[in-house]
Design an enzyme around this catalytic site. Structure first.
Site, PDB file in Angstrom:
ATOM      1  N   HIS A  11       0.783  -1.213   0.114  1.00 55.10           N
ATOM      2  CA  HIS A  11      -0.043  -0.137   0.095  1.00 55.10           C
ATOM      3  C   HIS A  11       0.931   1.238  -0.017  1.00 55.10           C
ATOM      4  CE1 HIS A  11      -4.098  -1.763   0.746  1.00 55.10           C
ATOM      5  NE2 HIS A  11      -3.395  -2.543   1.020  1.00 55.10           N
ATOM      6  N   HIS A  33      -9.617   2.746  -5.228  1.00 50.85           N
ATOM      7  CA  HIS A  33      -9.216   1.929  -3.955  1.00 50.85           C
ATOM      8  C   HIS A  33      -8.974   2.450  -2.658  1.00 50.85           C
ATOM      9  CE1 HIS A  33      -8.223  -2.023  -2.241  1.00 50.85           C
ATOM     10  NE2 HIS A  33      -7.297  -1.474  -1.740  1.00 50.85           N
TER      11      HIS A  33
END
Length: 147
Positions: A11, A33
């Protein structure tokens, strides 16, 4: 249109994403997202970061369609015999428009084989219409008149 896809491993946080987008400087950013509130914060930060540019930043919901419009001018370069003389303002330039990759060129048909791997050809066509009847009668009568 070309779509470039970059997959992030793991991430990226807000700072990493902002730095990455600053380097790319894309005309459109679509955040797809993440948790809605966090994406909203990131969108606000990016809107401030890209405020001096014409960057569109979108956060569509799942399955929501996104439409993007791209304004681009197409330009064709005149080459070969057509490029030997600069046309006057309003003068028509006539030739073949050839696209190769993302470039457009206008050339005379006789230059096509010089500047490309294309060729021209002429097609001649003859139409035959079957007809019977009056021609036989007329030619028979003309034959009688001249005999």
């Amino acid at each position: 249109m070309q779509v470039h896809y970059i997959s992030f491993s793991a991430h990226a946080d807000s700072a990493q994403t902002s730095a990455f987008l600053e380097e790319l400087n894309p005309p459109n950013i679509i955040l797809v997202h993440g948790e809605a509130n966090e994406m909203g914060r990131l969108k606000q930060k990016l809107m401030t970061q890209f405020a001096d540019r014409n960057t569109k930043i979108l956060t569509p919901k799942n399955c929501q369609s996104v439409e993007m419009y791209f304004n681009s001018q197409k330009m064709a370069k005149t080459i070969g015999k057509l490029a030997e003389k600069t046309p006057e303002v309003g003068e028509t330039v006539s030739g073949l428009l050839v696209k190769k990759g993302f470039t457009y060129q206008i050339m005379a048909p006789e230059d096509l084989h010089v500047f490309s791997q294309l060729t021209t050809t002429n097609v001649t066509q003859r139409i035959t219409i079957p007809y019977s009847g009056a021609f036989n009668v007329i030619s028979h009568r003309l034959k009688q008149i001249y005999e």
